[in-house]
Design an enzyme around this catalytic site. Structure first.
Site, PDB file in Angstrom:
ATOM      1  N   HIS A 235      -7.181 -13.518   1.627  1.00 27.54           N
ATOM      2  CA  HIS A 235      -7.574 -12.644   2.737  1.00 27.54           C
ATOM      3  C   HIS A 235      -8.744 -13.177   3.563  1.00 27.54           C
ATOM      4  CE1 HIS A 235      -5.448  -8.816   1.101  1.00 27.54           C
ATOM      5  NE2 HIS A 235      -4.711  -9.899   0.984  1.00 27.54           N
ATOM      6  N   TYR A 341     -11.230   1.624  11.175  1.00 25.49           N
ATOM      7  CA  TYR A 341      -9.778   1.729  11.003  1.00 25.49           C
ATOM      8  C   TYR A 341      -9.369   2.127   9.582  1.00 25.49           C
ATOM      9  CZ  TYR A 341      -9.686   0.318  15.789  1.00 25.49           C
ATOM     10  OH  TYR A 341      -9.883   0.313  17.154  1.00 25.49           O
ATOM     11  N   TYR A 352       0.028  -2.955  -5.013  1.00 31.31           N
ATOM     12  CA  TYR A 352       1.201  -3.712  -5.453  1.00 31.31           C
ATOM     13  C   TYR A 352       1.704  -3.196  -6.799  1.00 31.31           C
ATOM     14  CZ  TYR A 352       0.066  -6.861  -1.694  1.00 31.31           C
ATOM     15  OH  TYR A 352      -0.196  -7.379  -0.451  1.00 31.31           O
TER      16      TYR A 352
HETATM   17 CA   LIG Z   1      -5.971   1.573   8.821  1.00 38.41          CA
END
Ligand SMILES: [Ca+2]
Length: 465
Positions: A235, A341, A352
């Site tokens: 990431h 966000y 997962y």
């Molecule tokens: Ca989001």
């Protein structure tokens, strides 16, 4: 216990041997294994842990839940609603905050398309930019090479010298590339990469000048590091794009692991952010947290997971990003300064492992966060993206194209008034993990794949000679 037993034993052993061979043969021909094999071939030894997990989950669902899928399809047609481009069942129980937020109706390109492989054998071409008409600078993630690909004759240059040292484990390596708005005079090339520094790795931005003979990047220097460093190799985010004022937007990732991923919410860390910097790596003066003593000045927006695609909407000028979700919950967001966000507090995806994230809250706005304009359930494994800011294929004008890693296709998204009104999946038969997308000046859609290919898609009878 004489000669007869011996020959029976031999016969039995041979029988077992033959059966074992047959079993191997069957396994190899199952669709699942073939797909996995080809993925492994096209991938380097450093398989991306997360993406492969996602892929195998998807594949097992494909085989076990086919009946459910057909039920769903007939339900939809009974309702008289147009059918979604997504034909796989959802993996979560979450409902969208508004109807157009997921599973948009399927649309289909009417124009007949020419699909051509310009070149192959490139490793993982993670980022590309058209720096000169029909010539691309292309990064290769794992080997950390930068090369020039000529779209007209398919030729590929030798690696350009002077590129930075990278950490190329897992998702790391040489990532994105773009050129300065004044490239014709300044020759400046910007790149992102995963860099080893004290304490771990960071997403870094650097720049150098492309020599006149195009064989070297001169005076390469690092201008920005998305600190803090972390001992991990997942990431990195890593997309960069110039705005109209000549400043850079950089996207980062939250480094994946729990609890480091929680730093996406912290304003004293550059992880899980959209970052806005000058070409020298300094915070842009109008940034939203510049007056906040406790916040890093380069931060533009936060609460992101792993942003793999970024582009400006050609009409509205808004900055759109796509971020890779966990299991489902990949998001398309419109970025506004100072906004949060929501990751990892809220998500339309699940872990997962199948466990809920946080308390399994999907609604963003109700929790004080910005709703994604769109999300995928199941995943589209989104990577690089580009708006079609051209009229060569007129029905594609202002549509958004996103590379899909697993499942393997290019997503076409039709947007009206910031709402997603249609979705199409292109090149589904190629079996490629689509990594980056760009639109050339003359309107060709270019897609790179982890299998090392570069595709050129044009309207049949036009564009290619
Ligand atoms: Ca989001």
């Amino acid at each position: 216990m004489g000669k007869i037993s011996w020959s029976r034993l031999t016969f039995l052993l041979m029988l077992i041997f033959v059966l074992a061979l047959a079993a191997c043969g069957n396994g190899g021909s199952s669709e699942e294994e073939t797909t996995e094999e080809s993925t492994e071939e096209s991938d380097t030894a450093t398989e991306e842990t997360e993406e492969s997990t996602e892929e195998s989950t998807e594949e097992s669902e494909e085989t076990t839940e086919e009946s459910e899928e057909s039920t769903e399809e007939s339900d939809e047609s009974a309702d008289g609603e147009s059918e979604s481009a997504e034909t796989e069942p959802k993996v979560t129980d979450f409902e969208p905050a508004f109807p157009e937020q997921t599973r948009a109706p399927e649309v289909e390109t009417e124009a007949e398309l020419d699909v051509e492989i310009v070149t192959e054998g490139l490793g993982v071409p993670w980022g590309m930019v058209e720096f000169d008409t029909n010539r691309l600078l292309v990064t290769q993630r794992d080997s950390a090479e930068l090369r020039i690909v000529n779209l007209e004759d398919g030729s590929v240059s030798d690696p350009i010298e002077g590129t930075p040292e990278v950490n190329s484990e897992d998702q790391g390596g040489l990532l994105d590339v773009t050129v300065a708005p004044d490239f014709d005079e300044s020759r400046t090339v910007f790149m992102t990469f995963s860099q080893d520094i004290e304490g771990g790795t960071v997403t870094a931005v650097g720049k150098g000048m492309l020599s006149e003979d195009e064989t070297a990047l001169e005076d390469f220097e690092v201008i920005f590091q998305a600190t803090p460093a972390y001992e991990g190799t997942l990431h990195y985010g890593g997309r960069i794009i110039f705005d109209d004022d000549g400043n850079l937007f950089l996207t980062t990732g939250e480094r994946s692991d729990d609890p480091i991923r929680e730093r996406a919410q912290d304003l004293d860390a550059y992880l899980g952010k959209v970052i806005h910097i000058t070409p020298d790596g300094e915070p842009v003066e109008s940034n939203p947290f510049i007056e906040d003593e406790d916040a890093l000045d380069g931060i533009y927006s936060y609460g992101h997971r792993n942003i793999q695609g970024v582009d400006f909407h050609p009409e509205t000028g808004d900055l759109w990003i796509v971020e890779f979700g966990p299991q489902a919950g990949d998001e398309l967001n419109i970025i506004e300064p100072g906004n949060n966000y929501g990751w990892p507090i809220v998500s339309y995806g699940i872990e997962y492992s199948g466990e809920l994230i946080n308390d399994g809250i999907s609604e963003h706005e109700a929790q004080g966060f910005v709703e994604p304009r769109y999300y995928w359930d199941p995943t589209s494994a989104p990577s690089g993206m580009s708006f079609y800011d051209n009229d060569a294929i007129s029905e594609w004008e202002n549509n958004l194209f996103i590379g899909g890693l697993a499942p393997n296709y290019i997503v076409r998204v039709v947007i009206e008034d910031d709402t997603i009104v249609g979705e199409e999946r292109l090149l589904t038969e190629e079996g490629e993990r689509f990594r980056d997308i760009l639109v050339t000046e003359d309107g060709a859609l270019i897609a790179s794949t982890d299998g090392g290919k570069i595709y050129r898609i044009t309207e049949a009878g036009e564009g290619s000679e």
